[in-house]
Structure formats: C-alpha cells, structure tokens
Design a protein around this motif. Structure first.
Motif, PDB file in Angstrom:
ATOM      1  N   ASP A 104       0.818  -1.217   0.000  1.00 16.18           N
ATOM      2  CA  ASP A 104       0.000   0.000   0.000  1.00 16.18           C
ATOM      3  C   ASP A 104       0.857   1.276   0.000  1.00 16.18           C
ATOM      4  O   ASP A 104       0.375   2.345  -0.367  1.00 16.18           O
ATOM      5  N   PHE A 105       2.100   1.153   0.443  1.00 17.83           N
ATOM      6  CA  PHE A 105       2.922   2.361   0.624  1.00 17.83           C
ATOM      7  C   PHE A 105       3.083   3.133  -0.690  1.00 17.83           C
ATOM      8  O   PHE A 105       2.924   4.358  -0.721  1.00 17.83           O
ATOM      9  N   TYR A 106       3.375   2.398  -1.742  1.00 15.28           N
ATOM     10  CA  TYR A 106       3.646   3.082  -3.022  1.00 15.28           C
ATOM     11  C   TYR A 106       2.414   3.801  -3.581  1.00 15.28           C
ATOM     12  O   TYR A 106       2.479   4.993  -3.896  1.00 15.28           O
ATOM     13  N   PRO A 107       1.252   3.126  -3.700  1.00 19.86           N
ATOM     14  CA  PRO A 107       0.091   3.841  -4.260  1.00 19.86           C
ATOM     15  C   PRO A 107      -0.611   4.774  -3.275  1.00 19.86           C
ATOM     16  O   PRO A 107      -1.255   5.732  -3.700  1.00 19.86           O
ATOM     17  N   ASN A 108      -0.528   4.502  -1.965  1.00 18.35           N
ATOM     18  CA  ASN A 108      -1.337   5.262  -0.997  1.00 18.35           C
ATOM     19  C   ASN A 108      -0.555   6.315  -0.209  1.00 18.35           C
ATOM     20  O   ASN A 108      -1.039   7.427  -0.022  1.00 18.35           O
ATOM     21  N   VAL A 109       0.610   5.952   0.277  1.00 14.31           N
ATOM     22  CA  VAL A 109       1.359   6.854   1.172  1.00 14.31           C
ATOM     23  C   VAL A 109       2.288   7.775   0.385  1.00 14.31           C
ATOM     24  O   VAL A 109       2.289   8.997   0.584  1.00 14.31           O
ATOM     25  N   TYR A 110       3.041   7.194  -0.499  1.00 15.86           N
ATOM     26  CA  TYR A 110       4.064   7.951  -1.221  1.00 15.86           C
ATOM     27  C   TYR A 110       3.510   9.178  -1.970  1.00 15.86           C
ATOM     28  O   TYR A 110       4.098  10.269  -1.882  1.00 15.86           O
ATOM     29  N   PRO A 111       2.353   9.075  -2.671  1.00 16.13           N
ATOM     30  CA  PRO A 111       1.828  10.278  -3.346  1.00 16.13           C
ATOM     31  C   PRO A 111       1.490  11.409  -2.372  1.00 16.13           C
ATOM     32  O   PRO A 111       1.640  12.585  -2.706  1.00 16.13           O
ATOM     33  N   ILE A 112       1.048  11.055  -1.156  1.00 18.31           N
ATOM     34  CA  ILE A 112       0.716  12.082  -0.157  1.00 18.31           C
ATOM     35  C   ILE A 112       1.998  12.720   0.383  1.00 18.31           C
ATOM     36  O   ILE A 112       2.091  13.942   0.529  1.00 18.31           O
ATOM     37  N   LEU A 113       3.003  11.904   0.648  1.00 15.73           N
ATOM     38  CA  LEU A 113       4.294  12.445   1.099  1.00 15.73           C
ATOM     39  C   LEU A 113       4.847  13.396   0.034  1.00 15.73           C
ATOM     40  O   LEU A 113       5.344  14.484   0.336  1.00 15.73           O
ATOM     41  N   ASP A 114       4.727  12.962  -1.215  1.00 16.61           N
ATOM     42  CA  ASP A 114       5.235  13.743  -2.333  1.00 16.61           C
ATOM     43  C   ASP A 114       4.469  15.066  -2.473  1.00 16.61           C
ATOM     44  O   ASP A 114       5.059  16.128  -2.635  1.00 16.61           O
ATOM     45  N   LYS A 115       3.146  14.982  -2.366  1.00 19.99           N
ATOM     46  CA  LYS A 115       2.275  16.157  -2.517  1.00 19.99           C
ATOM     47  C   LYS A 115       2.614  17.254  -1.496  1.00 19.99           C
ATOM     48  O   LYS A 115       2.621  18.431  -1.819  1.00 19.99           O
ATOM     49  N   TYR A 116       2.895  16.851  -0.250  1.00 23.78           N
ATOM     50  CA  TYR A 116       3.151  17.836   0.808  1.00 23.78           C
ATOM     51  C   TYR A 116       4.644  17.998   1.104  1.00 23.78           C
ATOM     52  O   TYR A 116       5.026  18.636   2.084  1.00 23.78           O
ATOM     53  N   ASP A 117       5.465  17.359   0.275  1.00 21.88           N
ATOM     54  CA  ASP A 117       6.920  17.460   0.414  1.00 21.88           C
ATOM     55  C   ASP A 117       7.388  17.038   1.820  1.00 21.88           C
ATOM     56  O   ASP A 117       8.033  17.799   2.534  1.00 21.88           O
ATOM     57  N   LEU A 118       7.021  15.818   2.200  1.00 20.10           N
ATOM     58  CA  LEU A 118       7.346  15.299   3.527  1.00 20.10           C
ATOM     59  C   LEU A 118       8.376  14.175   3.420  1.00 20.10           C
ATOM     60  O   LEU A 118       8.356  13.396   2.473  1.00 20.10           O
ATOM     61  N   LYS A 119       9.255  14.107   4.421  1.00 19.13           N
ATOM     62  CA  LYS A 119      10.268  13.040   4.478  1.00 19.13           C
ATOM     63  C   LYS A 119       9.757  11.893   5.345  1.00 19.13           C
ATOM     64  O   LYS A 119       8.961  12.117   6.264  1.00 19.13           O
ATOM     65  N   ALA A 120      10.233  10.689   5.076  1.00 12.40           N
ATOM     66  CA  ALA A 120       9.823   9.535   5.878  1.00 12.40           C
ATOM     67  C   ALA A 120      10.892   8.451   5.801  1.00 12.40           C
ATOM     68  O   ALA A 120      11.804   8.519   4.971  1.00 12.40           O
ATOM     69  N   THR A 121      10.753   7.474   6.700  1.00  9.58           N
ATOM     70  CA  THR A 121      11.660   6.327   6.721  1.00  9.58           C
ATOM     71  C   THR A 121      10.844   5.051   6.606  1.00  9.58           C
ATOM     72  O   THR A 121       9.815   4.912   7.272  1.00  9.58           O
ATOM     73  N   GLN A 122      11.295   4.130   5.777  1.00  2.18           N
ATOM     74  CA  GLN A 122      10.626   2.840   5.596  1.00  2.18           C
ATOM     75  C   GLN A 122      11.551   1.745   6.138  1.00  2.18           C
ATOM     76  O   GLN A 122      12.657   1.534   5.634  1.00  2.18           O
ATOM     77  N   PHE A 123      11.115   1.056   7.208  1.00  3.92           N
ATOM     78  CA  PHE A 123      11.893  -0.057   7.748  1.00  3.92           C
ATOM     79  C   PHE A 123      11.512  -1.315   6.967  1.00  3.92           C
ATOM     80  O   PHE A 123      10.377  -1.793   7.038  1.00  3.92           O
ATOM     81  N   THR A 124      12.501  -1.809   6.222  1.00  5.24           N
ATOM     82  CA  THR A 124      12.270  -2.777   5.155  1.00  5.24           C
ATOM     83  C   THR A 124      12.764  -4.176   5.536  1.00  5.24           C
ATOM     84  O   THR A 124      13.906  -4.339   5.971  1.00  5.24           O
ATOM     85  N   VAL A 125      11.886  -5.167   5.358  1.00  8.37           N
ATOM     86  CA  VAL A 125      12.248  -6.575   5.583  1.00  8.37           C
ATOM     87  C   VAL A 125      12.793  -7.097   4.253  1.00  8.37           C
ATOM     88  O   VAL A 125      12.065  -7.130   3.250  1.00  8.37           O
ATOM     89  N   SER A 126      14.076  -7.476   4.252  1.00  6.55           N
ATOM     90  CA  SER A 126      14.728  -7.707   2.941  1.00  6.55           C
ATOM     91  C   SER A 126      14.126  -8.891   2.182  1.00  6.55           C
ATOM     92  O   SER A 126      14.000  -8.837   0.963  1.00  6.55           O
ATOM     93  N   ASN A 127      13.716  -9.967   2.883  1.00  4.08           N
ATOM     94  CA  ASN A 127      13.130 -11.115   2.167  1.00  4.08           C
ATOM     95  C   ASN A 127      11.726 -10.840   1.648  1.00  4.08           C
ATOM     96  O   ASN A 127      11.199 -11.620   0.870  1.00  4.08           O
ATOM     97  N   TRP A 128      11.117  -9.760   2.103  1.00  2.00           N
ATOM     98  CA  TRP A 128       9.750  -9.443   1.675  1.00  2.00           C
ATOM     99  C   TRP A 128       9.732  -8.537   0.439  1.00  2.00           C
ATOM    100  O   TRP A 128       8.653  -8.253  -0.091  1.00  2.00           O
ATOM    101  N   VAL A 129      10.899  -8.067   0.013  1.00  3.17           N
ATOM    102  CA  VAL A 129      10.947  -7.242  -1.201  1.00  3.17           C
ATOM    103  C   VAL A 129      10.442  -8.091  -2.367  1.00  3.17           C
ATOM    104  O   VAL A 129      10.858  -9.248  -2.524  1.00  3.17           O
ATOM    105  N   ASN A 130       9.504  -7.552  -3.153  1.00  5.85           N
ATOM    106  CA  ASN A 130       8.836  -8.268  -4.261  1.00  5.85           C
ATOM    107  C   ASN A 130       7.869  -9.345  -3.767  1.00  5.85           C
ATOM    108  O   ASN A 130       7.380 -10.153  -4.579  1.00  5.85           O
ATOM    109  N   GLY A 131       7.578  -9.368  -2.481  1.00  2.76           N
ATOM    110  CA  GLY A 131       6.644 -10.364  -1.941  1.00  2.76           C
ATOM    111  C   GLY A 131       5.209 -10.057  -2.356  1.00  2.76           C
ATOM    112  O   GLY A 131       4.900  -8.973  -2.847  1.00  2.76           O
TER     113      GLY A 131
END
Ligand SMILES: [Zn+2]
Length: 252
Positions: A104-131
C-alpha cells in the motif's frame, strides 16, 4: 546619558521576563523532544478489526495538520544529527516511520508524502521485497530517490528475543547486505520486529556499527535515552485527528 541608561534597563527587564516565564527549577532536563510516528498499512478500506491498518483519508488529514501547524519532517540523518547535537533542533521536528514495506505504501502513502513534500523512513524486511503483499524492488528505489529513507527491519521479521546471538547477527547483517545491493546505500538504523529484542540484539547492532534502533514503546524521543531503545508512537486504526494532535505532543 539617557541612552546609557536605556540599555541596561532593557537588559534587566528582559532578564526578569525570562525568569518569570521559566523559573530555573521548572526547566526541563533536555530541550530535545522529537515525536517518532509508526505506521504500518495505510489503506482505502482498513479492516476495522486490525489495529495496524490506517485510513488513507485520515492519514492525509494528519499530514495536512503537520503542514498547517509548522511541523518539519526529518530525514533519518537529520534526526540523528539533532539527537547527537551535530545539528540545531528546528521548531517542531517530527520523524515519520513505516514498517514492513507493504504494498500500500507506493500507491497510498508515497503520493501524499510527495504532494506535501514530507520526508519519511521505511523499515524494510529484505526477504519481503517483491513479496505478494509487499513493495517491489523498483518501487522501493523510486521512493528512496524521492525522500524516503530505506532502513533495516531484518531478513524475515522474526522474534529476535527468541534467537541466539549468532542467529540474530545473521538476520540483521544479511538484511544490511541485501538492502545495500538493492539501494546502493548502507542502512545503519534498525527497527525491532514486533518491538522484541534482548541484550544480544543490542550487542549485535553495536558490533555492526548501527547508529540506533527503534522500539514500539510510546513516548517522545529525547537525546538522553539509549540510542538502541528509541520510542515510537503508533498511529492505530480509529485514531482521530484529536488523538493524533495529542500523540505528537505528549507521546501517548
Ligand atoms: Zn514489522
């Protein structure tokens, strides 16, 4: 002669004002207090029975609130520079964090962060990339290139406190290696899956040169606490804007 008197009088009255508004005994031990928010899934249709799913609409209201009230979202580097006294504390700093690299982060959160020019951190589980329910590698590098810090949340999201030192070392170090090959950057900040850790976890992080680690305990972060037990404030399903305003002020 007149001017010579005005200056000391002015200084004296400023001193009086200073003391009357903030007596020395009531002064806080630290002036550095930064709310660190924790989100998981941000969805158009959050499951009302799942605390970790939050509404996109409410999320956008919160981001607007931050903008309108003069909050400044920090990069992870800016955050640690302030805690370490390497950078001045800006007015109303805040750190936004998201765990689990969910899709959900890419379609839902990222456009809002981008719209308001906000910084954020994503704590990423490496085996879940492309999951199946997670962000793709391409989505991760795209958000990274646009103001989202990608940091370490282990390889498989285990309960670290139930593992040996060696197992924990592998979980954390292998994620660093995998994320480096994905992003080209060294992730040196950590978030404990489930908020679970023990003394070995902290030793592993220290031995691997991590700068700090985040828990899920509430409260405001300060420059005085352990860098490996930095509290975060969870934003939970059903939190209203009033709850949000209270949480970022008090930490609870
Ligand atoms: Zn997690």
């Amino acid at each position: 002669m007149k001017n010579l008197l005005v200056v000391p009088l002015l200084l004296f009255s400023l001193l009086l004002m200073g003391f009357s508004h903030q007596p020395a005994s009531a002064k806080k031990s630290t002036d550095i207090e930064i709310p660190v928010l924790l989100y998981h899934v941000v969805s158009h249709n959050p499951d009302p029975n799942n605390f970790y799913q939050y509404s996109v609409k409410e999320f956008e209201k919160q981001m607007v609130y931050l903008k309108e009230n003069g909050y400044r979202t920090l990069t992870i580097k800016q955050y640690f520079n302030i805690l370490d006294g390497k950078a001045a504390m800006p007015a109303k700093p805040i750190l936004l964090t998201f765990d689990d690299n969910s899709s959900d982060f890419y379609p839902n959160v990222y456009p809002i962060l981008d719209k308001y020019d906000l910084k954020a951190t994503q704590f990423t589980v490496s085996n879940w990339v492309n999951g199946s329910w997670n962000m793709t590698a391409e989505e991760i590098t795209t958000v990274m290139d646009n103001g989202v810090d990608i940091q370490n949340h282990t390889v498989t999201h285990p309960f670290l406190n139930q593992m040996s030192y060696a197992q924990q070392y592998t979980e954390i170090n292998d994620a660093t290696v995998a994320l480096k090959s994905l992003t080209g950057k060294t992730a040196n900040v950590f978030a404990y899956p489930y908020g679970a850790y023990n003394a070995d976890t902290i030793s592993v992080l220290e031995n691997l040169g991590f700068e700090g680690a985040f828990t899920v305990a509430g409260g405001l972060s300060t420059d005085e606490g352990s860098r490996f037990e930095i509290p975060r404030i969870m934003i939970l399903n059903g939190d209203t804007l009033e709850d949000f305003a209270r949480k970022i002020t008090t930490g609870y």
